[in-house]
Design a protein around this motif. Structure first.
Motif, PDB file in Angstrom:
ATOM      1  N   ALA A 108     -10.324   4.534   1.332  1.00  0.00           N
ATOM      2  CA  ALA A 108      -9.012   3.603   1.784  1.00  0.00           C
ATOM      3  C   ALA A 108      -9.507   2.143   1.226  1.00  0.00           C
ATOM      4  O   ALA A 108     -10.426   1.780   1.462  1.00  0.00           O
ATOM      5  CB  ALA A 108      -8.789   3.819   3.189  1.00  0.00           C
ATOM      6  N   ARG A 109      -8.560   1.570   0.844  1.00  0.00           N
ATOM      7  CA  ARG A 109      -8.423  -0.060   0.683  1.00  0.00           C
ATOM      8  C   ARG A 109      -8.095  -0.509   1.950  1.00  0.00           C
ATOM      9  O   ARG A 109      -8.433  -1.684   2.301  1.00  0.00           O
ATOM     10  CB  ARG A 109      -7.645  -0.318  -0.485  1.00  0.00           C
ATOM     11  CG  ARG A 109      -7.918  -1.940  -0.971  1.00  0.00           C
ATOM     12  CD  ARG A 109      -9.195  -2.248  -1.352  1.00  0.00           C
ATOM     13  NE  ARG A 109      -9.716  -3.603  -0.789  1.00  0.00           N
ATOM     14  CZ  ARG A 109     -11.187  -3.668  -0.729  1.00  0.00           C
ATOM     15  NH1 ARG A 109     -11.808  -3.245  -1.212  1.00  0.00           N
ATOM     16  NH2 ARG A 109     -11.439  -4.943   0.080  1.00  0.00           N
ATOM     17  N   TYR A 110      -6.960  -0.170   2.424  1.00  0.00           N
ATOM     18  CA  TYR A 110      -6.737  -0.568   3.809  1.00  0.00           C
ATOM     19  C   TYR A 110      -7.083   0.484   4.908  1.00  0.00           C
ATOM     20  O   TYR A 110      -6.572   1.634   4.566  1.00  0.00           O
ATOM     21  CB  TYR A 110      -4.982  -0.728   4.122  1.00  0.00           C
ATOM     22  CG  TYR A 110      -4.616  -2.144   3.275  1.00  0.00           C
ATOM     23  CD1 TYR A 110      -4.632  -3.049   3.947  1.00  0.00           C
ATOM     24  CD2 TYR A 110      -4.263  -2.132   1.955  1.00  0.00           C
ATOM     25  CE1 TYR A 110      -4.035  -4.476   3.762  1.00  0.00           C
ATOM     26  CE2 TYR A 110      -3.910  -3.210   1.391  1.00  0.00           C
ATOM     27  CZ  TYR A 110      -3.718  -4.325   2.060  1.00  0.00           C
ATOM     28  OH  TYR A 110      -3.310  -5.588   1.589  1.00  0.00           O
ATOM     29  N   TRP A 156       0.718  -1.237   0.012  1.00  0.00           N
ATOM     30  CA  TRP A 156       0.074   0.024  -0.052  1.00  0.00           C
ATOM     31  C   TRP A 156       0.847   1.260  -0.054  1.00  0.00           C
ATOM     32  O   TRP A 156       2.194   1.233   0.311  1.00  0.00           O
ATOM     33  CB  TRP A 156      -0.962   0.097   1.081  1.00  0.00           C
ATOM     34  CG  TRP A 156      -0.392   0.044   2.778  1.00  0.00           C
ATOM     35  CD1 TRP A 156       0.161   1.108   2.904  1.00  0.00           C
ATOM     36  CD2 TRP A 156      -0.465  -0.697   3.630  1.00  0.00           C
ATOM     37  NE1 TRP A 156       0.452   0.911   4.264  1.00  0.00           N
ATOM     38  CE2 TRP A 156       0.119  -0.158   4.859  1.00  0.00           C
ATOM     39  CE3 TRP A 156      -0.897  -2.203   3.840  1.00  0.00           C
ATOM     40  CZ2 TRP A 156       0.195  -0.712   6.219  1.00  0.00           C
ATOM     41  CZ3 TRP A 156      -0.986  -2.685   5.029  1.00  0.00           C
ATOM     42  CH2 TRP A 156      -0.352  -2.042   6.155  1.00  0.00           C
ATOM     43  N   GLN A 165      -6.902   2.330   8.521  1.00  0.00           N
ATOM     44  CA  GLN A 165      -5.919   2.232   9.616  1.00  0.00           C
ATOM     45  C   GLN A 165      -6.339   3.195  10.955  1.00  0.00           C
ATOM     46  O   GLN A 165      -5.744   4.120  11.159  1.00  0.00           O
ATOM     47  CB  GLN A 165      -4.803   3.064   9.071  1.00  0.00           C
ATOM     48  CG  GLN A 165      -4.041   2.166   8.010  1.00  0.00           C
ATOM     49  CD  GLN A 165      -2.790   2.791   7.433  1.00  0.00           C
ATOM     50  OE1 GLN A 165      -2.788   3.876   7.142  1.00  0.00           O
ATOM     51  NE2 GLN A 165      -1.813   1.729   7.899  1.00  0.00           N
ATOM     52  N   GLU A 213       0.491   4.838   1.979  1.00  0.00           N
ATOM     53  CA  GLU A 213      -0.158   5.236   3.308  1.00  0.00           C
ATOM     54  C   GLU A 213      -0.155   6.816   3.155  1.00  0.00           C
ATOM     55  O   GLU A 213       0.797   7.319   3.114  1.00  0.00           O
ATOM     56  CB  GLU A 213       0.480   4.765   4.465  1.00  0.00           C
ATOM     57  CG  GLU A 213      -0.085   5.017   5.694  1.00  0.00           C
ATOM     58  CD  GLU A 213       0.553   4.444   7.048  1.00  0.00           C
ATOM     59  OE1 GLU A 213       0.602   4.799   7.916  1.00  0.00           O
ATOM     60  OE2 GLU A 213       1.063   3.224   6.772  1.00  0.00           O
ATOM     61  N   SER A 273      -3.880   3.532   1.597  1.00  0.00           N
ATOM     62  CA  SER A 273      -4.368   3.124   3.102  1.00  0.00           C
ATOM     63  C   SER A 273      -4.253   4.768   3.830  1.00  0.00           C
ATOM     64  O   SER A 273      -3.284   5.547   3.516  1.00  0.00           O
ATOM     65  CB  SER A 273      -3.256   2.315   3.771  1.00  0.00           C
ATOM     66  OG  SER A 273      -2.111   2.808   4.027  1.00  0.00           O
TER      67      SER A 273
END
Length: 377
Positions: free
Chosen positions: A276-278, A231, A280, A233, A256
């Motif tokens: 976001a795909r990830y 990713w 946090q 970030e 992310s």
């Protein structure tokens, strides 16, 4: 149902520790003049004891400035829990939030609540004789983990290579590098060098710490696509939800973000924009485990991957209880404050089997104590 005397919270100790780093670190915010190097972590703890002897430990944190205000607000909130039933976690979160309602339900206000909320969940899991992760319904007993602390911009490439080897020797499964230098080409060169050093198989992430505008992020993201990163970030301002969504649709590498958002409501806005795909989230920043679980339930609806920020001692439990792919961030900064160590092997961090969070404060932490207050009857 009235609170019984044996269930009531009787005593709370609120403490502030300044946990030093082995060496100051710098990310893009330092190189661009927005912040100074980070030399320590301010850790706020709440130790809650009930009349029947049940105990819980919770903590949150802040970086650089704000610790005195965080501790002061926690002292204001603590009396509101005395005499309450520790099992009423959701109601008590709301009670504390309303006590500080005039300073909002984000930022410092909820970061103080996080320490109390986490301590209450610790009590609940300890009473059940289960780790917090198992109490929440763990999907797995081990979660892939990656190291961040060795990849700061203050480190030279040889230092990064040494840190990578140490991380891999410890059993850590991925590496994150800081990017976001004023010259993007230097970032690309740095990532290329590390990718060549570790090969294509090792999961590799980069973190720009909000230092790019959309145009720069698009150019950097397209250039970084060739390195098959797990990713990118925080490429943009944390609150640029639409920008993160647009960037994610224009590059191959997953985006992310979410770590700098300071309430569940802010994370809901990011989720609404599919930014976001990830995801946090940071339990210490958004108010503890109670709001974290609400956010992760919304992330589950979108089948997002989860990669909680920092606080691995708490997030290993929350990541283990999430149904889709997860990562835990290995940053060892707070390790010296606790007696226990998390088990890491085979690229994963393992869910502790000790009841609750499975943590106790170390004797070493006493040397970093800056302020403490006891509240009780």
């Amino acid at each position: 149902m009235p609170t019984t005397p044996s269930d009531a919270i009787e005593n709370i100790v609120v403490s502030l520790y300044q946990v030093p780093l082995k060496k100051p670190v710098s990310d893009a915010k330092v190189l661009t003049g927005r912040q100074t190097p980070l030399s320590h972590v301010a850790m706020l703890t709440a130790e809650i004891t009930t009349r029947d002897g049940a105990r819980g430990l919770g903590f949150s944190y802040c970086l650089r400035s704000g610790s005195a205000a965080l501790f002061a607000h926690a002292k204001e909130l603590a009396p509101g829990l005395i005499g309450e039933d520790p099992a009423d976690i959701g109601r008590l979160w709301e009670k504390l939030a309303w006590m500080g309602g005039s300073i909002s339900r984000t930022g410092l206000s909820v970061q103080a609540i996080a320490a109390f909320d986490t301590a209450l969940w610790d009590i609940k899991a300890r009473r059940a004789d289960l780790s917090l992760g198992r109490l929440l319904g763990a999907y797995r007993t081990a979660v892939p983990c990656y190291n961040t602390s060795g990849g700061y911009l203050s480190a030279t490439l040889p230092e990064i290579y040494t840190a990578i080897e140490a991380s891999l020797a410890r059993g850590i499964g991925g590496i994150k590098l800081k990017v976001g230098q004023p010259d993007v080409e230097k970032d690309i060169e740095r990532v290329r060098a590390v990718r060549q050093h570790v090969g294509n198989a090792l999961p590799l992430m980069v973190d720009a710490n909000q230092q790019w505008d959309l145009t720069t992020a698009l150019r950097a993201g397209r250039a970084l696509d060739e390195f098959r990163l797990t990713w990118i970030e925080e490429p943009l301002s944390a609150h640029d939800y639409a920008g993160h969504a647009l960037l994610g649709s224009r590059i191959d590498t997953p985006v992310s973000t979410g770590e700098m958002l300071c309430s569940a409501e802010e994370l809901y806005l990011l989720l609404d924009q599919q930014g976001a795909r990830y995801l946090q989230p940071d339990a210490g920043r958004i108010g503890g485990i109670t709001p974290f679980l609400k956010v992760s339930a919304q992330a589950e609806r979108q089948r997002l991957n989860l990669a909680p920020h920092f606080l691995m001692e708490i997030h290993i439990h929350l990541a283990a209880a999430y149904p889709y792919d997860t990562w835990v961030e290995h940053i060892e900064w707070l390790e010296p404050a606790f007696n226990e160590r998390l088990e890491i092997s085979g690229g994963c961090m393992h869910l502790p089997e000790r009841p609750g969070l499975g943590l106790s404060l170390s004797e070493r932490a006493a040397g970093w104590l800056e302020a403490t207050a006891a509240i009780g009857r």
